[in-house]
Motif scaffolding. Structure first.
Motif, PDB file in Angstrom:
ATOM      1  N   PRO A 167     -29.262  28.771  71.421  1.00  0.00           N
ATOM      2  CA  PRO A 167     -29.523  27.459  70.792  1.00  0.00           C
ATOM      3  C   PRO A 167     -28.440  26.458  71.179  1.00  0.00           C
ATOM      4  N   PRO A 168     -28.838  25.234  71.522  1.00  0.00           N
ATOM      5  CA  PRO A 168     -27.831  24.225  71.894  1.00  0.00           C
ATOM      6  C   PRO A 168     -27.035  23.778  70.679  1.00  0.00           C
ATOM      7  N   LYS A 169     -25.806  23.401  70.944  1.00  0.00           N
ATOM      8  CA  LYS A 169     -24.958  22.881  69.877  1.00  0.00           C
ATOM      9  C   LYS A 169     -25.255  21.407  69.693  1.00  0.00           C
ATOM     10  N   LEU A 170     -25.742  21.059  68.489  1.00  0.00           N
ATOM     11  CA  LEU A 170     -26.117  19.680  68.227  1.00  0.00           C
ATOM     12  C   LEU A 170     -24.882  18.824  68.021  1.00  0.00           C
ATOM     13  N   GLY A 171     -24.893  17.665  68.625  1.00  0.00           N
ATOM     14  CA  GLY A 171     -23.785  16.731  68.473  1.00  0.00           C
ATOM     15  C   GLY A 171     -23.990  15.842  67.263  1.00  0.00           C
ATOM     16  N   ALA A 225     -24.769  12.480  64.996  1.00  0.00           N
ATOM     17  CA  ALA A 225     -25.872  11.523  65.091  1.00  0.00           C
ATOM     18  C   ALA A 225     -25.466  10.252  65.809  1.00  0.00           C
ATOM     19  N   SER A 267     -28.787  29.009  78.837  1.00  0.00           N
ATOM     20  CA  SER A 267     -28.439  27.697  78.315  1.00  0.00           C
ATOM     21  C   SER A 267     -29.386  26.650  78.859  1.00  0.00           C
ATOM     22  N   GLU A 268     -29.623  25.606  78.081  1.00  0.00           N
ATOM     23  CA  GLU A 268     -30.475  24.522  78.560  1.00  0.00           C
ATOM     24  C   GLU A 268     -29.715  23.520  79.411  1.00  0.00           C
TER      25      GLU A 268
END
Length: 535
Positions: A269-273, A275, A183-184
């Motif tokens: 891959p990170p989970k995008l929040g 906008a 994880s990043e």
């Protein structure tokens, strides 16, 4: 340039950064078996007495979950290896968290990229963290070995026990290195690593509790391998070859994963929040909730529910043991209540749990220092948010978080203990009161951390954790060694009324609460006057 260039220099940097915390946890864990052995040798000087003690504890499935299958003999060394099994779990957790702290956290803060621009090989950060935790674990194992030898136990068993403790830190340090590549975010990496330790513990415990046809489950778990070293009860040296092979394999995996990703990125891959932030993040308190909620949930489940059920579930069995051993009862009375044997155990257990919860309060208070050092607080304070409002949003979790954990612990322990004794209506409020009276001592340590954060922020982590370590030494080792009461009174936990079972005196609770308020006020006053940030 080699992929390991700079490993030695980075290892020295790690030791310098952790020059306070590293020796503290090494001494605390290294001396834990010695304190147990010295007290147990006085309480149970004969094999017959120790065998009765082992049989009584082994009859409780909850204790088997934590200690594993009972030893094959009743020697002092075998009993201590069995009773201190949770210490090896702590070693595993430290191994995971230590390596993640010095790998993924460094990347998340941007320091890894700066180091990478110098003469530092690709694998040097991971190798340095693993080398440091391995050396520290070996030193802990050496302390364990020397401590057990000083209690006149066989040297072979002492060496096996010390090596088992060392292997727990080394093996799970490698697990932490692998988790850090996935994880990043450091928080997610910690979650993965701790979850692996939890699964390993649960699988090993399930095999030991079930026994019979399911006993093989304990061999599936890496923690099970360490438990099956069976120091003083067979000394299965060949198990160390399995552990070493696993550590080498996981380390190789971590290095291979590190080579396959970009610096600062993770393999998952990170989970995008969204906008834009939702209305729920419109205040500093809402942001603090997002930052603290993971820790709060973990403490509520780990200690509040699981710990509370453990305290309540074994209280009746342990109470019977105390009733049969006057010397043990006297020692527990210095930690807990003074009336019934069950009350003594409940009060003593809640006292131990309170010290653990104090660690949560300190870590929540130190979140302010983390945010400041990462330069995130500066962005918030540049808006219309005042310093006091920002600090108050974190203090809510530093003080109300531990309160909630102790409430849940008291409710869980009281419900199960009341069910075992057939008097839920009587025991539930008594046990809950025993949990609540611990709060002023917990708050005081959190307040001390807040005060140092406001006045000398760079020293806040060291002083906060050092204060907690002193309380652990005085409360646990000090009681077992029967140190003078004047020395034990340095810890705020020794001033807490012994509930349930003992008289409740309001004066120490009021004094501890007043000191808490004074320290918080001093910390906030210092925070308002000093520069922000201080990195």
């Amino acid at each position: 340039m080699s992929a390991f260039t700079g490993t030695g220099a980075l290892a020295r940097l790690i030791v310098r950064r952790d020059r306070v915390l590293l020796p503290i946890w090494m001494l605390l864990l290294g001396l834990l078996p010695l304190s147990l052995a010295s007290g147990t040798a006085q309480l149970y000087p004969t094999d017959a007495g120790r065998q009765g003690y082992i049989d009584s504890l082994a009859g409780n499935p909850m204790l088997l979950l934590f200690y594993g299958t009972k030893p094959d003999n009743a020697s002092l060394g075998a009993l201590i290896y069995w009773r201190s099994a949770t210490g090896m779990v702590i070693m595993a957790l430290i191994g995971v968290l230590f390596v993640i702290r010095h790998t993924r956290v460094e990347e998340e803060a941007g320091r890894r990229e700066l180091l990478g621009a110098t003469v530092v090989g690709r694998h040097a950060p991971v190798a340095a963290a693993l080398a440091t935790i391995s050396c520290a674990s070996v030193l802990v194992g050496a302390l364990v070995t020397l401590g057990m030898i000083s209690q006149h136990t066989p040297a072979g068993g002492a060496a096996a026990m010390g090596l088992a403790w060392a292997c727990a830190g080394i093996l799970f340090g490698a697990v932490g290195a692998a988790a850090a590549q996935l994880s990043e975010g450091a928080g997610a990496a910690r979650g993965i690593g701790v979850a692996i330790v939890g699964v390993a513990f649960g699988v090993r415990g399930a095999g030991d509790v079930a026994g019979g046809g399911l006993s093989w489950l304990s061999w599936v778990s890496p923690l099970g391998w360490i438990y099956h070293v069976r120091a003083y009860a067979g000394d299965h040296w060949w198990v160390f070859a399995v552990i070493a092979a696993a550590a080498v394999a996981v380390t190789a995996l971590a290095l291979r994963l590190s080579a396959r990703r970009d610096v600062g990125a993770g393999l998952l891959p990170p989970k995008l929040g969204p906008a834009s932030a939702g209305p729920g993040l419109a205040s500093p308190l809402a942001l603090a909730w997002r930052l603290h909620r993971g820790s709060l949930y973990g403490w509520l489940i780990g200690l509040g529910i699981v710990g509370g059920l453990l305290f309540g579930g074994v209280a009746k069995t342990s109470g019977d043991l105390l009733a049969d051993n006057e010397q043990l009862k006297q020692i527990m009375e210095r930690l807990g209540g003074a009336s019934g044997a069950g009350d003594v155990f409940i009060a003593g257990s809640l006292g131990l749990g309170a010290i653990a919860v104090a660690a949560y309060g300190i870590s929540a208070a130190l979140r302010m220092r983390t945010e400041e050092a990462a330069l995130r607080s500066e962005a918030l304070l540049a808006t219309g948010v005042s310093r006091l409002r920002w600090a108050a949003s974190h203090l809510v979790f530093a003080f109300l978080g531990p309160t909630l954990v102790m409430v849940v612990t008291g409710l869980a322990a009281g419900l199960l203990y009341g069910t075992a004794t057939g008097a839920v209506g009587r025991e539930l409020p008594r046990v809950l009161a025993g949990a609540l009276v611990q709060l002023p001592a917990i708050w005081l340590l959190a307040a001390l951390t807040v005060a140092v954060f406001g006045l000398a922020p760079r020293r806040a982590p060291a002083i906060g954790w050092a204060a907690l370590s002193l309380c652990v030494i005085l409360g646990q080792v000090g009681a077992a060694l029967q140190l003078s009461q004047a020395l034990l009174d340095v810890s705020p936990f020794t001033h807490i009324p012994h509930v349930p079972g003992g008289p409740v005196t309001a004066v120490p609770l009021v004094v501890l609460t007043a000191l808490t308020v004074a320290l918080v006020v001093a910390g906030l006053a210092g925070f308002r006057r000093r520069d922000v940030p201080i990195t």
